[in-house]
Design a protein around this motif. Structure first.
Motif, PDB file in Angstrom:
ATOM      1  N   CYS A  65      45.644  45.140  54.772  1.00 56.26           N
ATOM      2  CA  CYS A  65      46.788  44.037  53.901  1.00 56.26           C
ATOM      3  C   CYS A  65      48.083  44.746  54.330  1.00 56.26           C
ATOM      4  O   CYS A  65      48.379  45.774  54.800  1.00 56.26           O
ATOM      5  CB  CYS A  65      46.350  44.171  52.558  1.00 56.26           C
ATOM      6  SG  CYS A  65      46.907  46.006  51.562  1.00 56.26           S
ATOM      7  N   MET A  66      49.084  43.877  54.136  1.00 56.74           N
ATOM      8  CA  MET A  66      50.332  44.153  54.395  1.00 56.74           C
ATOM      9  C   MET A  66      50.955  43.950  52.976  1.00 56.74           C
ATOM     10  O   MET A  66      51.031  42.854  52.463  1.00 56.74           O
ATOM     11  CB  MET A  66      51.201  43.353  55.197  1.00 56.74           C
ATOM     12  CG  MET A  66      52.606  43.569  55.618  1.00 56.74           C
ATOM     13  SD  MET A  66      53.617  42.467  56.679  1.00 56.74           S
ATOM     14  CE  MET A  66      53.969  41.030  55.365  1.00 56.74           C
ATOM     15  N   SER A  78      43.174  50.169  46.174  1.00 60.10           N
ATOM     16  CA  SER A  78      42.540  49.543  45.048  1.00 60.10           C
ATOM     17  C   SER A  78      42.020  48.165  45.299  1.00 60.10           C
ATOM     18  O   SER A  78      40.787  47.587  45.437  1.00 60.10           O
ATOM     19  CB  SER A  78      43.070  49.727  43.600  1.00 60.10           C
ATOM     20  OG  SER A  78      42.923  50.825  43.252  1.00 60.10           O
ATOM     21  N   PHE A  79      43.033  47.253  45.853  1.00 62.15           N
ATOM     22  CA  PHE A  79      42.789  46.023  46.283  1.00 62.15           C
ATOM     23  C   PHE A  79      41.708  46.090  47.631  1.00 62.15           C
ATOM     24  O   PHE A  79      40.864  45.160  47.555  1.00 62.15           O
ATOM     25  CB  PHE A  79      44.139  45.646  46.521  1.00 62.15           C
ATOM     26  CG  PHE A  79      44.116  44.217  47.436  1.00 62.15           C
ATOM     27  CD1 PHE A  79      43.649  42.853  46.770  1.00 62.15           C
ATOM     28  CD2 PHE A  79      44.161  44.217  48.816  1.00 62.15           C
ATOM     29  CE1 PHE A  79      43.564  41.631  47.729  1.00 62.15           C
ATOM     30  CE2 PHE A  79      44.319  43.129  49.596  1.00 62.15           C
ATOM     31  CZ  PHE A  79      44.011  41.906  48.826  1.00 62.15           C
ATOM     32  N   LEU A  80      42.040  46.998  48.564  1.00 58.32           N
ATOM     33  CA  LEU A  80      41.159  46.921  49.746  1.00 58.32           C
ATOM     34  C   LEU A  80      39.794  47.072  49.380  1.00 58.32           C
ATOM     35  O   LEU A  80      38.662  46.644  49.991  1.00 58.32           O
ATOM     36  CB  LEU A  80      41.867  47.954  50.786  1.00 58.32           C
ATOM     37  CG  LEU A  80      43.036  47.379  51.464  1.00 58.32           C
ATOM     38  CD1 LEU A  80      43.510  48.657  52.471  1.00 58.32           C
ATOM     39  CD2 LEU A  80      42.938  46.046  51.936  1.00 58.32           C
ATOM     40  N   ASP A  82      38.254  46.588  46.459  1.00 58.72           N
ATOM     41  CA  ASP A  82      37.925  45.604  45.711  1.00 58.72           C
ATOM     42  C   ASP A  82      37.371  44.379  46.986  1.00 58.72           C
ATOM     43  O   ASP A  82      36.321  43.817  46.725  1.00 58.72           O
ATOM     44  CB  ASP A  82      38.752  44.904  44.702  1.00 58.72           C
ATOM     45  CG  ASP A  82      38.354  43.744  44.173  1.00 58.72           C
ATOM     46  OD1 ASP A  82      37.015  43.592  44.068  1.00 58.72           O
ATOM     47  OD2 ASP A  82      39.152  43.032  43.555  1.00 58.72           O
ATOM     48  N   ILE A  83      38.258  44.345  47.639  1.00 50.93           N
ATOM     49  CA  ILE A  83      37.840  43.145  48.825  1.00 50.93           C
ATOM     50  C   ILE A  83      36.609  43.502  49.670  1.00 50.93           C
ATOM     51  O   ILE A  83      35.752  42.678  49.898  1.00 50.93           O
ATOM     52  CB  ILE A  83      39.288  42.825  49.615  1.00 50.93           C
ATOM     53  CG1 ILE A  83      40.211  42.200  48.862  1.00 50.93           C
ATOM     54  CG2 ILE A  83      38.571  42.171  50.895  1.00 50.93           C
ATOM     55  CD1 ILE A  83      39.839  40.825  48.235  1.00 50.93           C
ATOM     56  N   HIS A  84      36.502  44.634  49.861  1.00 48.29           N
ATOM     57  CA  HIS A  84      35.316  45.196  50.830  1.00 48.29           C
ATOM     58  C   HIS A  84      34.078  44.945  49.983  1.00 48.29           C
ATOM     59  O   HIS A  84      32.952  44.401  50.679  1.00 48.29           O
ATOM     60  CB  HIS A  84      35.527  46.860  51.171  1.00 48.29           C
ATOM     61  CG  HIS A  84      34.548  47.261  51.941  1.00 48.29           C
ATOM     62  ND1 HIS A  84      33.498  47.821  51.132  1.00 48.29           N
ATOM     63  CD2 HIS A  84      34.139  47.414  53.343  1.00 48.29           C
ATOM     64  CE1 HIS A  84      32.440  48.351  52.014  1.00 48.29           C
ATOM     65  NE2 HIS A  84      32.933  48.102  53.230  1.00 48.29           N
ATOM     66  N   GLN A  85      34.317  45.472  48.750  1.00 46.12           N
ATOM     67  CA  GLN A  85      32.731  45.055  48.126  1.00 46.12           C
ATOM     68  C   GLN A  85      32.538  43.758  47.731  1.00 46.12           C
ATOM     69  O   GLN A  85      31.163  43.562  47.879  1.00 46.12           O
ATOM     70  CB  GLN A  85      33.041  45.875  46.581  1.00 46.12           C
ATOM     71  CG  GLN A  85      33.176  47.379  46.460  1.00 46.12           C
ATOM     72  CD  GLN A  85      33.366  48.178  45.171  1.00 46.12           C
ATOM     73  OE1 GLN A  85      33.377  47.397  44.175  1.00 46.12           O
ATOM     74  NE2 GLN A  85      33.533  49.328  45.354  1.00 46.12           N
ATOM     75  N   ARG A  86      33.521  42.834  47.483  1.00 43.17           N
ATOM     76  CA  ARG A  86      33.185  41.512  47.152  1.00 43.17           C
ATOM     77  C   ARG A  86      32.706  40.902  48.709  1.00 43.17           C
ATOM     78  O   ARG A  86      31.816  40.094  48.774  1.00 43.17           O
ATOM     79  CB  ARG A  86      34.472  40.908  46.752  1.00 43.17           C
ATOM     80  CG  ARG A  86      35.071  40.874  45.442  1.00 43.17           C
ATOM     81  CD  ARG A  86      36.250  40.418  45.304  1.00 43.17           C
ATOM     82  NE  ARG A  86      36.736  40.849  43.903  1.00 43.17           N
ATOM     83  CZ  ARG A  86      36.686  40.090  42.879  1.00 43.17           C
ATOM     84  NH1 ARG A  86      35.721  38.768  42.894  1.00 43.17           N
ATOM     85  NH2 ARG A  86      36.958  40.358  41.587  1.00 43.17           N
ATOM     86  N   PHE A  87      33.138  41.265  49.850  1.00 44.01           N
ATOM     87  CA  PHE A  87      32.698  40.683  51.067  1.00 44.01           C
ATOM     88  C   PHE A  87      31.332  41.012  51.125  1.00 44.01           C
ATOM     89  O   PHE A  87      30.683  40.396  51.641  1.00 44.01           O
ATOM     90  CB  PHE A  87      33.705  41.207  52.252  1.00 44.01           C
ATOM     91  CG  PHE A  87      33.844  40.371  53.183  1.00 44.01           C
ATOM     92  CD1 PHE A  87      34.452  39.116  53.621  1.00 44.01           C
ATOM     93  CD2 PHE A  87      33.081  40.729  54.559  1.00 44.01           C
ATOM     94  CE1 PHE A  87      34.454  38.394  54.511  1.00 44.01           C
ATOM     95  CE2 PHE A  87      32.891  39.983  55.569  1.00 44.01           C
ATOM     96  CZ  PHE A  87      33.474  38.886  55.814  1.00 44.01           C
TER      97      PHE A  87
END
Length: 220
Positions: A65-66, A78-80, A82-87
Motif C-alpha cells: 500500500c501507499m 495492520s491494514f496489510l 487485514d487484507i492478507h487474511q481476507r484475501f
C-alpha cells in the motif's frame, strides 16, 4: 485518505488493486515488486516524497500500500495484515494459479472499503494493537525508495492533491457529525434530568400541601 493505493500480488503478478485517487503509484509499485527478490517473508517500507510504500510478503503473497507519511507504520501494516487474511480466506489455493487481475473485479471493492475504514477510523487497528500482533513493525526501517529502485529508473510520484483534500474534508465532516451527535445526546440527558427534577419538586410541594390539609382534620 491516509491510504491512497493498495495491491495484492503473487510475485510480480498483480491479482487485485485499488486506487483512491489519481496517481501513478501503480507503476511505481510494479517496479518495487520486480526489485524485491527471494521467497522469504518480509516487512519493508520505502519513502518517496511525503508518501511511504509499505510492503508485506507472507507465504509468497505480497500486499503493498501507499500511504501518507503521517499515517505512521502501525496502522498501514495492520491494514496489510487485514487484507492478507481476507484475501487468503476468500481465495485459498486459487491464489497459486490465478491470472493477472483474476480477483480484481470482486476484491477491489474490499480494498476500497478497508482503505476508507483504516484511513478514517482512529480505532481501526485497535484489535491488532491490543493483541500485540504488530510488534514486529517497530523493527521496520523506512528507507528511501532509491534503496530498491535506481534513481534513473524511478518514476516521479504523481498524486492528485484534490482527492487528498476531499478525503480530509470527508474526515472533518464525519468528526463534526460525531460531535453534533454527542452534543445532542448531552442535551437530551440534561433535559430529562431537568424534567425529573421539576417533577420531584412538584411531588414534594404536593405532599406538603396534602399533609397541611389533612393535619387540621386529624387534630379536630
Amino acid at each position: 485518505m491516509a491510504i491512497l493505493y493498495t495491491l495484492v500480488a503473487r510475485g510480480s503478478v498483480v491479482l487485485a488493486e485499488f486506487s483512491a485517487t489519481a496517481t501513478n503509484a501503480s507503476a511505481i509499485s510494479r517496479q518495487i515488486l520486480e526489485k524485491i527478490t527471494g521467497d522469504s517473508d518480509t516487512h519493508v517500507s520505502y519513502s518517496q516524497d511525503r508518501y511511504i510504500f509499505h510492503v508485506k510478503r507472507t507465504d509468497g503473497l505480497t500486499v503493498l500500500c501507499m500511504a501518507d507519511e503521517t499515517a505512521g507504520r502501525r496502522m498501514p501494516f495492520s491494514f496489510l495484515e487485514d487484507i492478507h487474511q481476507r484475501f487468503v480466506r476468500s481465495y485459498g489455493r486459487a491464489v497459486l494459479s490465478a491470472q493477472a487481475y483474476g480477483m480484481n473485479d470482486e476484491f477491489s471493492r474490499v480494498l476500497s472499503q478497508q482503505m476508507e475504514y483504516y484511513s478514517n477510523d482512529p480505532n481501526a487497528d485497535r484489535i491488532n494493537r491490543l493483541k500485540g500482533e504488530m510488534s514486529q513493525v517497530r523493527n521496520v526501517m523506512i528507507e528511501n525508495i532509491d534503496k530498491v529502485l535506481d534513481r534513473g529508473d524511478r518514476l516521479e510520484l504523481l498524486v492528485d492533491k484534490t482527492a487528498n483534500m476531499q478525503g480530509n474534508t470527508f474526515r472533518f465532516r464525519k468528526q463534526a457529525r460525531r460531535f453534533r451527535s454527542t452534543v445532542w445526546w448531552r442535551n437530551v440527558k440534561l433535559t430529562i434530568a431537568l424534567i425529573f427534577l421539576v417533577l420531584l419538586v412538584v411531588y414534594i410541594v404536593m405532599a406538603f400541601v396534602c399533609h397541611g390539609l389533612l393535619l387540621p382534620t386529624c387534630l379536630g
